[in-house]
Each structure stands twice: as C-alpha cells, then as structure tokens.
Design a protein around this motif. Structure first.
Motif, PDB file in Angstrom:
ATOM      1  N   TYR A  81       0.846  -1.193   0.000  1.00  0.00           N
ATOM      2  CA  TYR A  81       0.000   0.000   0.000  1.00  0.00           C
ATOM      3  C   TYR A  81       0.882   1.244   0.000  1.00  0.00           C
ATOM      4  O   TYR A  81       1.965   1.261   0.598  1.00  0.00           O
ATOM      5  N   LEU A  82       0.402   2.282  -0.671  1.00  0.00           N
ATOM      6  CA  LEU A  82       1.028   3.595  -0.635  1.00  0.00           C
ATOM      7  C   LEU A  82       0.147   4.512   0.198  1.00  0.00           C
ATOM      8  O   LEU A  82      -1.074   4.525   0.027  1.00  0.00           O
ATOM      9  N   PHE A  83       0.757   5.257   1.098  1.00  0.00           N
ATOM     10  CA  PHE A  83      -0.002   6.196   1.920  1.00  0.00           C
ATOM     11  C   PHE A  83       0.606   7.582   1.726  1.00  0.00           C
ATOM     12  O   PHE A  83       1.676   7.896   2.221  1.00  0.00           O
ATOM     13  N   PHE A  84      -0.108   8.416   0.933  1.00  0.00           N
ATOM     14  CA  PHE A  84       0.333   9.780   0.665  1.00  0.00           C
ATOM     15  C   PHE A  84      -0.141  10.662   1.815  1.00  0.00           C
ATOM     16  O   PHE A  84      -1.345  10.849   2.013  1.00  0.00           O
ATOM     17  N   LEU A  85       0.808  11.175   2.574  1.00  0.00           N
ATOM     18  CA  LEU A  85       0.500  11.886   3.806  1.00  0.00           C
ATOM     19  C   LEU A  85       1.099  13.283   3.761  1.00  0.00           C
ATOM     20  O   LEU A  85       2.294  13.450   3.488  1.00  0.00           O
TER      21      LEU A  85
END
Length: 298
Positions: A81-85
């Motif tokens: 998963y990618l989590f753009f924060l």
C-alpha cells in the motif's frame, strides 16, 4: 513491506519532522517505510533529513509540485500500500495499521481503490475527509452561491458526513491522507504531471473510478491536519495560490468534463469579471489572476 508512507516537503522542516516523529511513535505491529521527497527546500530541510537513518530521503533538484513529487517517491516504494500523507499532519494513534487492516479486510467487497480517514484540526474538531468529484455542472452551481446577486436562488449541499458508521463512500479522498494499493496507483500511471498542485487527487481518483474502484472513508481513526480542511472556505489565498488552485480546477474540468467545459467557461468569465473589483487584492494582482486563468480556456 505493508505500507510505504510518502511525504512531500517544501520549506516545512519543523512540520515535516513532527509528522515523521508521530508516525514512528504510533505505528506499531506493521511493516512500513517512510519516504520523504524534498522539493528543493531552502529552509535547511536537506541538512536535517539527509542525516536521518529512519527514512528514505529523496532530494529533488526543483520544486516538482505535489503530484510529481509523490510520483517520484512512489517509484522507490516497496509497500503493498502507498499512503500519501501531508507534511502538516500528525498521527494520534496507530492509524496506518488500522487503515491497512480495513483495506485488507474490505478491499474486495467494497471495491476500495482509495481510502482516507477522518481529519481533525489542532482542537480535534472535524477538518475534512473527502468530497464529491467536481463537474462543470457542480462548479456552475457553486458559482451561483458565491455571486452575490444569484446567491439567494441556489443552495449547494456539502458532503454528508455519516460519522456514526464505520465507513462511507465519497467521490474522492483528500490528498492529505490518501491510501491506495501500489498496484492500482502504478496501473494508473500515478498523478497526472500537468497538475502542479491541487485537483491531482481528484483526477487520479476519477481515473480510478473509471476502471471500477471506489473511494472510501474509514471513520474509526483520526489524523490531525493543521491546515484548513477542504470543507472550509479559505478566504485569504495569496495571489499565487489562488491562481494555482483556479488553474488546476479548470485543467481538471477541461480534461474530465470536456463536453460541458464551454458552458462552464461562460460562468467562469463572469466570476473573473467580478474579481476585477476584489478588494482583498491589489489591482495588479487581480489583473494577473484574470490573465492567468484566461489561458486555461485555450
């Protein structure tokens, strides 16, 4: 690797450092990496973050904007998963583990393509999560609420927020806390590089929906977002920011609602004409704003 957390920094050294520290403090029992992309900051960010051993630091040679910088980070990501924060966020609890678990348990049944959670301000008051995907029709309707002599004839309903349920579907998740499967993100080619900043997350999720995925909000965890949420009206953009926001909106509509764009432009021109008399900005700023937005009609 369960999750790659990607943060873009541009002259927000202290905020970014606090964000990273909150991730490390609260993220337990999950395999993650933190990828920080610096957009050629001038505040000493590179000196601070290049020394950290607990992050992967990528230094861009220029300010790439939001989408392109995130694309750069995603190319080096190893997570499922990618989590753009956003750099101006702070974790309060083990939110990343909770969101990954919700994605894993419900991804197929809910056709989740993008997932966000509840954002709160520094006082822990609701500060946004997602909204409707904009269309030319929705923007024309919104203009009718902000143009004074038309305001009384129209009401625009904001996003209904059923916070008493575990999750609910939205048009798009705010880019401040956007989680996606890396395989889906990569299959879409990432964020469209024509957007410097703003509307890139709407465009990405519009393309995501076109291939059958949905955007969801998970309500059982919260993240602090220190900037005003998108559900709040920002009344005092500096001139550069209002040009970027409006330009990105028009590029999004021209790309994703081309059949109705000419009709929208007629209303947009009226809005610009009225902004010639906007007293929040100088005459020169208003002229620059109008000239730049007119370029998006071509």
């Amino acid at each position: 690797m369960d999750c790659s957390i990607i943060i873009v920094n541009y002259n927000t050294k202290e905020l970014t450092d606090a964000c990273i520290n909150s991730i490390i403090q609260y993220s337990k029992d999950i395999a993650y990496e933190i990828i920080l992309v610096d957009n050629n900051s001038t505040d000493g960010s590179s000196l601070l973050f290049a020394e950290r051993k607990d992050i992967k630091f990528i230094e861009a040679s220029q300010n790439l904007g939001f989408g392109r910088a995130n694309n750069l980070g995603a190319k080096q990501a190893k997570g499922k998963y990618l989590f753009f924060l956003n750099s101006d966020t702070l974790l309060l609890e083990n939110s990343i583990k909770e969101m990954v678990a919700f994605f894993e348990n419900n991804g197929e049944s809910l056709k989740i393509g993008a997932l966000g959670c509840i954002l709160v301000d520094k006082n822990l008051e609701y500060n946004g999560c997602g909204s409707f995907l904009p269309t030319c029709a929705s923007e024309i309707k919104r203009y009718k609420t902000v143009i004074p002599f038309l305001r009384k004839f129209n009401n625009v309903q904001d996003l209904v927020k059923p916070l008493d349920v575990t999750s609910f579907e939205v048009g798009y998740v705010i880019g401040a806390d956007l989680m996606m499967r890396s395989s889906v993100f990569n299959s879409l080619g990432g964020f469209d590089s024509m957007f410097f900043m703003y509307y890139e997350e709407s465009d990405l999720q519009k393309r995501m929906k076109d291939i059958g995925y949905k955007a969801w909000i998970y309500t059982k965890t919260k993240i602090i977002h220190l900037e005003d949420g998108s559900g709040k009206q920002v009344k005092n953009y500096n001139n550069r920011k209002r040009i970027i926001v409006h330009t990105s909106k028009n590029l999004y509509l021209k790309k994703n609602d081309a059949e109705s764009f000419r009709k929208y432009v007629r209303w947009d021109r009226l809005f610009l004409m009225l902004n010639r008399f906007n007293k929040k900005y100088t005459k020169e700023e208003n002229e620059e704003y109008i000239a730049e937005i007119k370029k998006t009609y071509l």
